[in-house]
Structure formats: structure tokens, C-alpha cells
Design a protein around this motif. Sequence first.
Motif, PDB file in Angstrom:
ATOM      1  N   GLN A  30       0.804  -1.221   0.000  1.00  0.00           N
ATOM      2  CA  GLN A  30       0.000   0.000   0.000  1.00  0.00           C
ATOM      3  C   GLN A  30       0.840   1.276   0.000  1.00  0.00           C
ATOM      4  O   GLN A  30       0.385   2.326   0.443  1.00  0.00           O
ATOM      5  CB  GLN A  30      -0.931  -0.021   1.226  1.00  0.00           C
ATOM      6  CG  GLN A  30      -1.853  -1.210   1.216  1.00  0.00           C
ATOM      7  CD  GLN A  30      -2.788  -1.229   2.415  1.00  0.00           C
ATOM      8  OE1 GLN A  30      -2.975  -0.235   3.109  1.00  0.00           O
ATOM      9  NE2 GLN A  30      -3.380  -2.368   2.651  1.00  0.00           N
ATOM     10  N   HIS A  33      -0.865   4.387  -1.549  1.00  0.00           N
ATOM     11  CA  HIS A  33      -1.955   4.873  -0.704  1.00  0.00           C
ATOM     12  C   HIS A  33      -1.408   5.591   0.532  1.00  0.00           C
ATOM     13  O   HIS A  33      -1.847   6.700   0.864  1.00  0.00           O
ATOM     14  CB  HIS A  33      -2.853   3.701  -0.290  1.00  0.00           C
ATOM     15  CG  HIS A  33      -3.813   4.048   0.800  1.00  0.00           C
ATOM     16  ND1 HIS A  33      -4.931   4.826   0.587  1.00  0.00           N
ATOM     17  CD2 HIS A  33      -3.801   3.753   2.124  1.00  0.00           C
ATOM     18  CE1 HIS A  33      -5.573   4.990   1.732  1.00  0.00           C
ATOM     19  NE2 HIS A  33      -4.905   4.346   2.680  1.00  0.00           N
ATOM     20  N   GLU A 101      -5.291   0.429   4.165  1.00  0.00           N
ATOM     21  CA  GLU A 101      -6.443   0.877   3.378  1.00  0.00           C
ATOM     22  C   GLU A 101      -7.628  -0.071   3.494  1.00  0.00           C
ATOM     23  O   GLU A 101      -8.774   0.354   3.613  1.00  0.00           O
ATOM     24  CB  GLU A 101      -6.043   1.040   1.916  1.00  0.00           C
ATOM     25  CG  GLU A 101      -7.123   1.610   1.035  1.00  0.00           C
ATOM     26  CD  GLU A 101      -6.651   1.860  -0.384  1.00  0.00           C
ATOM     27  OE1 GLU A 101      -7.291   2.680  -1.063  1.00  0.00           O
ATOM     28  OE2 GLU A 101      -5.651   1.249  -0.805  1.00  0.00           O
TER      29      GLU A 101
END
Length: 181
Positions: A30, A33, A101
Motif C-alpha cells: 500500500q 496509498h 487501506e
Amino acid sequence: MFTLNVDDDLKLALVEPSFAPKYLEIVTAQREHLSKWLAWPVHAESEAFFLSFIKKSLHDYADGKSMVCAMIFRGELVGNISFNTINHDIKMAEIGYWLSENHQGNGIVSRAVSKLIDFAFSEMGLEKVQISAAVDNQPSRNVCERLGMQLEGLITNSENLNGRIVDHAIYGLLKKVDTNK
């Protein structure tokens, strides 16, 4: 190991070296993100990065400067929450956090922040907690507002997030004093 039970599904555990592989797994999957609102994920390329972070965090905890905890949701490490700084002279701590996330939208951060605020006021003798969030980071700002924190001001050009200069919204919450004593 120091832990704070938030509820049946969530606990906060002081960071330890065994968490490094899971941190790396989350960040590797991630990175894009997390890099939207955090500067460090672009540099987190190995377990050694996290082991160094954990070692420093534990030294700072022993010195009373900070307290860094993993958020453990239903037995799985899903993020991090901390008193990034603890200033005993002015009885104030600044809270920071990040969450994977795929675990967002479950109230994990709100519940964890609420628990740290309670801990700061009831166990540590602090009188103020503060959160600094990028102005455009609406999910973090929503957490602050949901928990009754007050917007104290904006700081322009506050942080370089991987080449993008962002302003910060500063939220604070003061310990309520019982005037009936």
C-alpha cells in the motif's frame, strides 16, 4: 508487552521487533496509498527500516518522549498509532496514526485515538492532546471533529509530502477539569 485493550476487536500494543515483517508487508502492498499523507513510506524498503524505527521508538518510550503502538484488529496488525511527542513540561502529547487501506471504514482509528486520549488524561497526567493533519486529509480531520477536538488553526507550508508542500490543520483537545471538587 504493554497493551491497551480498546474493545473486544481492537487493542493497542507497544511496538516490538516481531512487528517489522507485518509493517513491511502492509507498506509494500500500500505504498502509494500511504504516501498520499505520509512522507516515510517511500523510504520503507526493508525489515531493517522498521527494525530501526522500532528500536528508536522503544528508546524514546523508555525516555518518556513518545509511545508508539501497533493497532491490532481482530488479532491482525493493521496500522500504527502513537504519541509522536510527549511534552511533560506543558503536559501535552501529539497523536499520529496510519491504517491499512483495507481496514478503513471500521471506526478503528476513531476508537484507537479515543483510547489514547483517555489514557493521556487519566493515566499520564496530561492536559492536552493535539493532532496535526494535512488540510486536504479529510478522513483524519473527520476523526478529530468526531472526537470533539477543536480546530486551533492552520499552518501553511507545514510539510513536504514527497515533493508536495501541504498545509496542516491543528486540532486540540483539553482535559475537562471537574469543577465540582
